[in-house]
Design a protein around this motif. Structure first.
Motif, PDB file in Angstrom:
ATOM      1  N   THR A 218     -11.015   1.404   0.848  1.00 53.39           N
ATOM      2  CA  THR A 218      -9.889   1.648   1.750  1.00 53.39           C
ATOM      3  C   THR A 218      -8.589   1.840   0.976  1.00 53.39           C
ATOM      4  O   THR A 218      -8.501   1.534  -0.215  1.00 53.39           O
ATOM      5  CB  THR A 218      -9.704   0.475   2.732  1.00 53.39           C
ATOM      6  N   ARG A 219      -7.580   2.299   1.674  1.00 54.83           N
ATOM      7  CA  ARG A 219      -6.285   2.553   1.045  1.00 54.83           C
ATOM      8  C   ARG A 219      -5.541   1.266   0.695  1.00 54.83           C
ATOM      9  O   ARG A 219      -4.529   1.307  -0.004  1.00 54.83           O
ATOM     10  CB  ARG A 219      -5.413   3.405   1.984  1.00 54.83           C
ATOM     11  N   HIS A 220      -6.038   0.125   1.155  1.00 60.73           N
ATOM     12  CA  HIS A 220      -5.337  -1.145   0.933  1.00 60.73           C
ATOM     13  C   HIS A 220      -5.673  -1.794  -0.406  1.00 60.73           C
ATOM     14  O   HIS A 220      -5.026  -2.773  -0.789  1.00 60.73           O
ATOM     15  CB  HIS A 220      -5.665  -2.128   2.062  1.00 60.73           C
ATOM     16  N   VAL A 221      -6.684  -1.275  -1.096  1.00 64.83           N
ATOM     17  CA  VAL A 221      -7.147  -1.953  -2.301  1.00 64.83           C
ATOM     18  C   VAL A 221      -6.089  -1.957  -3.407  1.00 64.83           C
ATOM     19  O   VAL A 221      -5.990  -2.915  -4.182  1.00 64.83           O
ATOM     20  CB  VAL A 221      -8.475  -1.325  -2.805  1.00 64.83           C
ATOM     21  N   GLU A 222      -5.259  -0.923  -3.487  1.00 64.89           N
ATOM     22  CA  GLU A 222      -4.219  -0.875  -4.526  1.00 64.89           C
ATOM     23  C   GLU A 222      -3.223  -2.016  -4.338  1.00 64.89           C
ATOM     24  O   GLU A 222      -2.911  -2.755  -5.286  1.00 64.89           O
ATOM     25  CB  GLU A 222      -3.483   0.468  -4.475  1.00 64.89           C
ATOM     26  N   GLU A 223      -2.736  -2.170  -3.107  1.00 64.29           N
ATOM     27  CA  GLU A 223      -1.795  -3.258  -2.852  1.00 64.29           C
ATOM     28  C   GLU A 223      -2.460  -4.613  -3.049  1.00 64.29           C
ATOM     29  O   GLU A 223      -1.837  -5.559  -3.553  1.00 64.29           O
ATOM     30  CB  GLU A 223      -1.210  -3.175  -1.445  1.00 64.29           C
ATOM     31  N   ALA A 224      -3.732  -4.727  -2.648  1.00 64.44           N
ATOM     32  CA  ALA A 224      -4.441  -5.999  -2.790  1.00 64.44           C
ATOM     33  C   ALA A 224      -4.500  -6.433  -4.252  1.00 64.44           C
ATOM     34  O   ALA A 224      -4.306  -7.615  -4.570  1.00 64.44           O
ATOM     35  CB  ALA A 224      -5.843  -5.890  -2.208  1.00 64.44           C
ATOM     36  N   LEU A 225      -4.760  -5.494  -5.165  1.00 60.09           N
ATOM     37  CA  LEU A 225      -4.793  -5.830  -6.595  1.00 60.09           C
ATOM     38  C   LEU A 225      -3.417  -6.250  -7.085  1.00 60.09           C
ATOM     39  O   LEU A 225      -3.299  -7.176  -7.907  1.00 60.09           O
ATOM     40  CB  LEU A 225      -5.305  -4.629  -7.399  1.00 60.09           C
ATOM     41  N   PHE A 252      -6.030   3.269 -10.662  1.00 62.02           N
ATOM     42  CA  PHE A 252      -4.955   3.954  -9.926  1.00 62.02           C
ATOM     43  C   PHE A 252      -3.711   4.062 -10.821  1.00 62.02           C
ATOM     44  O   PHE A 252      -2.680   3.451 -10.543  1.00 62.02           O
ATOM     45  CB  PHE A 252      -4.625   3.197  -8.634  1.00 62.02           C
ATOM     46  N   PRO A 253      -3.798   4.822 -11.890  1.00 60.92           N
ATOM     47  CA  PRO A 253      -2.700   4.847 -12.871  1.00 60.92           C
ATOM     48  C   PRO A 253      -1.380   5.370 -12.316  1.00 60.92           C
ATOM     49  O   PRO A 253      -0.315   5.008 -12.825  1.00 60.92           O
ATOM     50  CB  PRO A 253      -3.237   5.773 -13.972  1.00 60.92           C
ATOM     51  N   ASP A 254      -1.422   6.214 -11.281  1.00 57.23           N
ATOM     52  CA  ASP A 254      -0.193   6.785 -10.727  1.00 57.23           C
ATOM     53  C   ASP A 254       0.320   6.019  -9.505  1.00 57.23           C
ATOM     54  O   ASP A 254       1.291   6.448  -8.869  1.00 57.23           O
ATOM     55  CB  ASP A 254      -0.434   8.247 -10.324  1.00 57.23           C
ATOM     56  N   SER A 255      -0.322   4.924  -9.201  1.00 59.17           N
ATOM     57  CA  SER A 255       0.066   4.176  -8.004  1.00 59.17           C
ATOM     58  C   SER A 255       1.375   3.416  -8.221  1.00 59.17           C
ATOM     59  O   SER A 255       1.565   2.768  -9.258  1.00 59.17           O
ATOM     60  CB  SER A 255      -1.032   3.165  -7.638  1.00 59.17           C
ATOM     61  N   PRO A 256       2.285   3.456  -7.242  1.00 54.03           N
ATOM     62  CA  PRO A 256       3.501   2.642  -7.352  1.00 54.03           C
ATOM     63  C   PRO A 256       3.190   1.146  -7.376  1.00 54.03           C
ATOM     64  O   PRO A 256       3.957   0.353  -7.925  1.00 54.03           O
ATOM     65  CB  PRO A 256       4.298   3.025  -6.102  1.00 54.03           C
ATOM     66  N   TRP A 257       2.037   0.768  -6.812  1.00 55.03           N
ATOM     67  CA  TRP A 257       1.639  -0.642  -6.848  1.00 55.03           C
ATOM     68  C   TRP A 257       1.325  -1.072  -8.286  1.00 55.03           C
ATOM     69  O   TRP A 257       1.582  -2.215  -8.651  1.00 55.03           O
ATOM     70  CB  TRP A 257       0.429  -0.891  -5.944  1.00 55.03           C
ATOM     71  N   TYR A 258       0.807  -0.139  -9.082  1.00 53.59           N
ATOM     72  CA  TYR A 258       0.559  -0.469 -10.486  1.00 53.59           C
ATOM     73  C   TYR A 258       1.879  -0.665 -11.231  1.00 53.59           C
ATOM     74  O   TYR A 258       1.994  -1.570 -12.075  1.00 53.59           O
ATOM     75  CB  TYR A 258      -0.258   0.620 -11.170  1.00 53.59           C
ATOM     76  N   GLN A 259       2.850   0.148 -10.928  1.00 53.58           N
ATOM     77  CA  GLN A 259       4.162  -0.010 -11.568  1.00 53.58           C
ATOM     78  C   GLN A 259       4.740  -1.394 -11.262  1.00 53.58           C
ATOM     79  O   GLN A 259       5.299  -2.063 -12.139  1.00 53.58           O
ATOM     80  CB  GLN A 259       5.115   1.084 -11.062  1.00 53.58           C
ATOM     81  N   ASN A 260       4.580  -1.839 -10.023  1.00 51.20           N
ATOM     82  CA  ASN A 260       5.067  -3.175  -9.631  1.00 51.20           C
ATOM     83  C   ASN A 260       4.304  -4.274 -10.379  1.00 51.20           C
ATOM     84  O   ASN A 260       4.896  -5.250 -10.852  1.00 51.20           O
ATOM     85  CB  ASN A 260       4.920  -3.377  -8.122  1.00 51.20           C
ATOM     86  N   ALA A 261       2.975  -4.117 -10.449  1.00 49.13           N
ATOM     87  CA  ALA A 261       2.154  -5.120 -11.129  1.00 49.13           C
ATOM     88  C   ALA A 261       2.471  -5.166 -12.618  1.00 49.13           C
ATOM     89  O   ALA A 261       2.531  -6.254 -13.219  1.00 49.13           O
ATOM     90  CB  ALA A 261       0.670  -4.804 -10.919  1.00 49.13           C
TER      91      ALA A 261
END
Length: 300
Positions: A218-225, A252-261
């Protein structure tokens, strides 16, 4: 009837009739009443209409008039007046469809379930099962409410995919199943954020863990990590925080959630680093060839 007896008994002696004649006349009169009543009952008995006539009337109401509720009633009459006929079988399925179009989803579910139970070997059983799943799907509530209907929709849609994998309905069921999974993941994310805001980090981790283990597509997995990174950092379990951030960056290298993490881990003087022994790392490791993840069957 008693009042009539009294009136007749008073009038006939005045006409010069004997008591015996009065009795015989009363008997004939009451027999006449009984026959008249029977005739009236026969006149009120409506004969059954031909099954094909009822069925075609239902089709007309459904297709031309778009009067779905009345169409459903016509199809119900076919079943009532001509049970066990092939017209009744067809009408039962059309009844389920008509109720679906009328947005009477509970009635659609009831009719479709009857069809599947009575005609499991029919070529149309796949469509009936799809109607059941779709009816539950249409009443999926928002994430702030109980998700029992969402879970029921998923169970019924999975039945379509498992039992009728080669039908056109399996592909449609898969798409709806993905939306339903996303909905359940969203519910878990909402609860996890609540625990996180309350600084119940263990409770939050349990919810986010559920998202990445059960709803990984699902699309929520990026935020969950990212939230796992946040919660583990708050608890001082830095290896798991680093692993969550590293797995997020790898997938998800381009995810904004990765930048936050990444920034969160860096603020503690650390870098994302994957611990292969971590449950997070194991979860995202490639599956062996030929192995299919549960819940994501191949649809042909």
């Amino acid at each position: 009837m008693t009042a009539s007896k009294g009136i007749v008994a008073r009038l006939l002696p005045a006409a010069g009739l004997t008591a015996g004649a009065v009795a015989r006349l009363l008997t004939l009169l009451f027999v006449g009443f009984a026959l008249a009543a029977c005739a009236t009952e026969k006149e009120l008995t409506i004969p059954d209409e031909p099954a094909d006539k009822l069925y075609n009337e239902g089709l007309y109401l459904l297709q031309q008039k778009k009067d779905y509720k009345e169409a459903a009633k016509k199809f119900e009459e076919v079943d009532r007046q001509h049970p066990y006929s092939d017209w009744a079988r067809k009408a039962l399925l059309m009844q389920a469809y008509a109720y679906y179009e009328a947005k009477e989803y509970d009635d659609s579910i009831t009719a479709a379930k009857r069809y599947v139970a009575m005609h499991p070997g029919s070529p149309d059983a796949a469509y009936a099962q799809f109607l059941i799943g779709s009816s539950y799907y249409e009443v999926i509530p928002d994430v702030t409410r109980d998700q029992a209907r969402t879970e029921q929709a998923m169970r019924e849609l999975e039945q379509v995919i498992r039992r009728y994998p080669d039908t056109e309905y399996a592909a449609s069921a898969k798409k709806k199943l993905d939306v339903a999974r996303d909905q359940l993941a969203g519910k878990e994310m909402m609860i996890g954020r609540y625990y996180l805001n309350k600084k119940d980090f263990s409770g939050a981790i349990n919810r986010f863990k559920l998202v990445v283990t059960q709803y990984q597509t699902t699309r929520h997995v990026e935020e969950a990590l990212m939230r796992l990174t946040e919660a583990y950092m708050a608890l001082g379990i830095v290896q798991e925080a680093q692993t969550a951030a590293a797995v997020l960056g790898h997938n998800f290298p381009d995810s904004p959630w990765y930048q936050n993490a990444y920034r969160l881990v860096q603020s503690g003087g650390l870098q994302p680093s994957e611990n292969k022994a971590s449950w997070i790392s194991k979860l995202f490791q490639p599956k062996p060839a030929g192995e299919v993840r549960i819940g994501t069957p191949v649809v042909r």
